[in-house]
Every structure is written in structure tokens, then in C-alpha cells.
Scaffold this motif. Structure first.
Motif, PDB file in Angstrom:
ATOM      1  N   ALA A  99      -5.696 -20.961   4.897  1.00  0.00           N
ATOM      2  CA  ALA A  99      -6.760 -20.025   4.540  1.00  0.00           C
ATOM      3  C   ALA A  99      -7.950 -20.179   5.485  1.00  0.00           C
ATOM      4  O   ALA A  99      -8.538 -19.181   5.939  1.00  0.00           O
ATOM      5  CB  ALA A  99      -7.195 -20.257   3.098  1.00  0.00           C
ATOM      6  N   ALA A 100      -8.314 -21.426   5.812  1.00  0.00           N
ATOM      7  CA  ALA A 100      -9.430 -21.661   6.729  1.00  0.00           C
ATOM      8  C   ALA A 100      -9.123 -21.117   8.120  1.00  0.00           C
ATOM      9  O   ALA A 100      -9.995 -20.535   8.781  1.00  0.00           O
ATOM     10  CB  ALA A 100      -9.735 -23.152   6.801  1.00  0.00           C
ATOM     11  N   ALA A 101      -7.883 -21.296   8.593  1.00  0.00           N
ATOM     12  CA  ALA A 101      -7.494 -20.788   9.910  1.00  0.00           C
ATOM     13  C   ALA A 101      -7.583 -19.264   9.947  1.00  0.00           C
ATOM     14  O   ALA A 101      -7.985 -18.672  10.966  1.00  0.00           O
ATOM     15  CB  ALA A 101      -6.082 -21.257  10.252  1.00  0.00           C
ATOM     16  N   ARG A 102      -7.217 -18.604   8.846  1.00  0.00           N
ATOM     17  CA  ARG A 102      -7.329 -17.141   8.798  1.00  0.00           C
ATOM     18  C   ARG A 102      -8.791 -16.712   8.892  1.00  0.00           C
ATOM     19  O   ARG A 102      -9.120 -15.737   9.578  1.00  0.00           O
ATOM     20  CB  ARG A 102      -6.712 -16.607   7.504  1.00  0.00           C
ATOM     21  CG  ARG A 102      -5.196 -16.640   7.464  1.00  0.00           C
ATOM     22  CD  ARG A 102      -4.657 -15.672   6.402  1.00  0.00           C
ATOM     23  NE  ARG A 102      -5.263 -15.893   5.085  1.00  0.00           N
ATOM     24  CZ  ARG A 102      -4.775 -16.722   4.184  1.00  0.00           C
ATOM     25  NH1 ARG A 102      -3.677 -17.425   4.441  1.00  0.00           N
ATOM     26  NH2 ARG A 102      -5.374 -16.862   3.003  1.00  0.00           N
ATOM     27  N   LEU A 103      -9.660 -17.433   8.209  1.00  0.00           N
ATOM     28  CA  LEU A 103     -11.082 -17.104   8.260  1.00  0.00           C
ATOM     29  C   LEU A 103     -11.638 -17.278   9.672  1.00  0.00           C
ATOM     30  O   LEU A 103     -12.458 -16.472  10.137  1.00  0.00           O
ATOM     31  CB  LEU A 103     -11.858 -17.974   7.274  1.00  0.00           C
ATOM     32  CG  LEU A 103     -11.636 -17.671   5.789  1.00  0.00           C
ATOM     33  CD1 LEU A 103     -12.317 -18.725   4.927  1.00  0.00           C
ATOM     34  CD2 LEU A 103     -12.182 -16.283   5.447  1.00  0.00           C
ATOM     35  N   VAL A 104     -11.223 -18.335  10.360  1.00  0.00           N
ATOM     36  CA  VAL A 104     -11.663 -18.538  11.737  1.00  0.00           C
ATOM     37  C   VAL A 104     -11.192 -17.387  12.619  1.00  0.00           C
ATOM     38  O   VAL A 104     -11.946 -16.843  13.435  1.00  0.00           O
ATOM     39  CB  VAL A 104     -11.146 -19.884  12.291  1.00  0.00           C
ATOM     40  CG1 VAL A 104     -11.425 -19.990  13.783  1.00  0.00           C
ATOM     41  CG2 VAL A 104     -11.796 -21.049  11.558  1.00  0.00           C
ATOM     42  N   ALA A 105      -9.932 -16.999  12.461  1.00  0.00           N
ATOM     43  CA  ALA A 105      -9.378 -15.910  13.274  1.00  0.00           C
ATOM     44  C   ALA A 105     -10.083 -14.583  13.003  1.00  0.00           C
ATOM     45  O   ALA A 105     -10.284 -13.775  13.926  1.00  0.00           O
ATOM     46  CB  ALA A 105      -7.879 -15.775  13.006  1.00  0.00           C
ATOM     47  N   GLU A 106     -10.477 -14.359  11.762  1.00  0.00           N
ATOM     48  CA  GLU A 106     -11.069 -13.067  11.392  1.00  0.00           C
ATOM     49  C   GLU A 106     -12.582 -13.021  11.574  1.00  0.00           C
ATOM     50  O   GLU A 106     -13.131 -11.978  11.941  1.00  0.00           O
ATOM     51  CB  GLU A 106     -10.730 -12.760   9.931  1.00  0.00           C
ATOM     52  CG  GLU A 106      -9.237 -12.540   9.683  1.00  0.00           C
ATOM     53  CD  GLU A 106      -8.909 -12.483   8.200  1.00  0.00           C
ATOM     54  OE1 GLU A 106      -9.851 -12.567   7.388  1.00  0.00           O
ATOM     55  OE2 GLU A 106      -7.711 -12.350   7.862  1.00  0.00           O
ATOM     56  N   HIS A 107     -13.262 -14.161  11.322  1.00  0.00           N
ATOM     57  CA  HIS A 107     -14.721 -14.135  11.302  1.00  0.00           C
ATOM     58  C   HIS A 107     -15.371 -15.197  12.188  1.00  0.00           C
ATOM     59  O   HIS A 107     -16.604 -15.277  12.227  1.00  0.00           O
ATOM     60  CB  HIS A 107     -15.221 -14.327   9.861  1.00  0.00           C
ATOM     61  CG  HIS A 107     -14.627 -13.370   8.886  1.00  0.00           C
ATOM     62  ND1 HIS A 107     -14.911 -12.021   8.889  1.00  0.00           N
ATOM     63  CD2 HIS A 107     -13.735 -13.560   7.870  1.00  0.00           C
ATOM     64  CE1 HIS A 107     -14.245 -11.421   7.920  1.00  0.00           C
ATOM     65  NE2 HIS A 107     -13.514 -12.327   7.287  1.00  0.00           N
ATOM     66  N   GLY A 108     -14.563 -15.997  12.886  1.00  0.00           N
ATOM     67  CA  GLY A 108     -15.132 -17.093  13.646  1.00  0.00           C
ATOM     68  C   GLY A 108     -15.434 -18.282  12.753  1.00  0.00           C
ATOM     69  O   GLY A 108     -15.345 -18.203  11.527  1.00  0.00           O
ATOM     70  N   ALA A 109     -15.821 -19.392  13.379  1.00  0.00           N
ATOM     71  CA  ALA A 109     -16.068 -20.615  12.614  1.00  0.00           C
ATOM     72  C   ALA A 109     -17.213 -20.440  11.633  1.00  0.00           C
ATOM     73  O   ALA A 109     -17.244 -21.097  10.591  1.00  0.00           O
ATOM     74  CB  ALA A 109     -16.363 -21.774  13.563  1.00  0.00           C
TER      75      ALA A 109
END
Length: 220
Positions: free
Chosen positions: A46-56
Motif C-alpha cells: 500500500a505504501a509503495a502504491r502511494l509513493v508511485a501515485e503521489h510521491g513520498a
């Protein structure tokens, strides 16, 4: 450089064969229960998806909990805080990079002359930072731990070892610290994002720096 300069404290000195160090999981239990392991993997996914979609910047404990459909307390129990979560995301990449340095194919791994390995190390580190720059910056430790965290010690030990092989009479510990400054994520962010320099220019600059430090001809 003078060999009479005082050495770094013992705790900071690199070893001849750097130990494979990990980023954020050194204190994890050796074997997670199957359900706990699945939950951890689910949270990291889930965290990796957030990084891919919205950045860190889009990775908060609340956002990860919502994306994984769990309570916020579950995320805090597993990772401690946001920095622990970001460090866990970087852990897989860090272990792969360290493994390539210790046992991967030359010139990044063993089997090539030390100067050639040093050039390959810098180029690989630059490419890795460029790919993970936002995440690395967000996961960076507090200033007092910036230069003493486990991955930094490992990389400094690796560079120091190569320098000792190439320049046995130099103060290789200090030289390694200087060279790693070139690969600092904050510096790479400034040069690539604010100055618009391509990574290829930074790679060529690294090769030139290594050539000058080790007194060899530049490959350029």
C-alpha cells in the motif's frame, strides 16, 4: 595525505570485509508469523502504491492505513513511525545494492581493479538515487544520525576498502567521506531537480573525480 592523522573512532572504522547491513529491519523479529508477515507485506505494498501515485510526501501513517484497510494503530505497531515505514520501503533496494557490491558481477562486484570498482559503485549509486530520490530524502535520518546509520557505515566501509587497495598511503577514511558527499541524495536532488543536470553528467563527473583522487587517467 599524512598517515599520522588520528583515525575515526573504532565504532566508525570500516572492516576489511563489510558486513551486509540492512536499513530499517535490524531489530525485526527473526521470523514473523505467517499472518504478521502477510500484514507487513500488505502495508508495504500500500505504501509503495502511494509513493508511485503521489510521491513520498503522500505516504503518511493514516494514508497507508486507509489504503491497506487497517487501523492506524496497526501501522504504528509494525513500523513505529513514518520514518520507520519509509526505511522499510527502502530496505529491499538497499539489500539488493549491498549484495551486488559484495558478490555481484564485476566491476560493481568483486573481480575488477579497485579504481574500476569505485567508478562502477558511484555510477550505480547515482542511478539508484535518481530512481528513488524522493523516497531517500523523505527517509533520511535526523542530522545527528545522518552519517552513522547502518547503510551509510556499510557504504563508507566499502569505499574505504577500495581506496585502501588503490591508495594504501592515503587517509582513506576521510577520502571515503568526501567521495560519499558527492553521492548525497540532497546534493543529487539539487543538481538534477533544481539545476537541471542530467544523471549522465553526474556520472561523468564522478568518473573524473575518481580519476583525480586516485591519480589515474580519466576514462572520458
Amino acid at each position: 595525505m599524512s598517515a599520522s592523522l588520528p583515525p575515526f573512532p573504532k565504532a566508525e572504522q570500516p572492516v576489511d570485509q563489510p558486513e551486509l547491513l540492512q536499513l530499517g529491519v535490524a531489530e525485526e523479529e527473526p521470523c514473523l508469523r505467517a499472518d504478521a508477515a502477510r500484514n507487513r507485506a500488505r502495508l508495504l505494498e500500500a505504501a509503495a502504491r502511494l509513493v508511485a501515485e503521489h510521491g513520498a510526501a503522500g505516504v503518511t501513517m493514516e494514508a497507508v492505513a486507509a489504503a491497506a484497510s487497517v487501523g492506524k494503530g496497526t501501522v504504528f505497531r509494525r513500523f513505529g513511525d513514518r520514518t520507520g515505514l519509509l526505511m522499510a520501503l527502502l530496505d529491499h533496494s538497499e539489500k539488493k545494492f549491498q549484495g551486488a557490491l559484495l558478490s555481484g558481477p564485476a566491476p560493481l562486484g568483486p573481480g575488477a581493479p579497485p579504481v574500476e570498482r569505485l567508478r562502477a559503485f558511484g555510477r550505480a549509486a547515482l542511478r539508484r538515487s535518481a530512481d528513488e530520490l524522493d523516497l531517500q530524502l523523505a527517509a533520511e535520518n535526523s542530522p545527528e544520525r545522518r552519517f552513522s546509520n547502518a547503510p551509510r557505515r556499510f557504504l563508507r566501509g566499502h569505499v574505504t576498502l577500495l581506496l585502501r587497495q588503490a591508495l594504501p598511503d592515503a587517509d582513506c577514511e576521510l577520502l571515503a567521506q568526501v567521495l560519499l558527499g558527492y553521492l548525497d541524495p540532497a546534493a543529487i536532488h539539487y543538481l538534477t531537480r533544481q539545476c537541471g543536470m542530467p544523471v549522465e553528467r553526474l556520472e561523468a563527473g564522478w568518473d573524473d573525480l575518481v580519476a583525480r583522487v586516485t591519480r589515474t587517467e580519466s576514462p572520458c
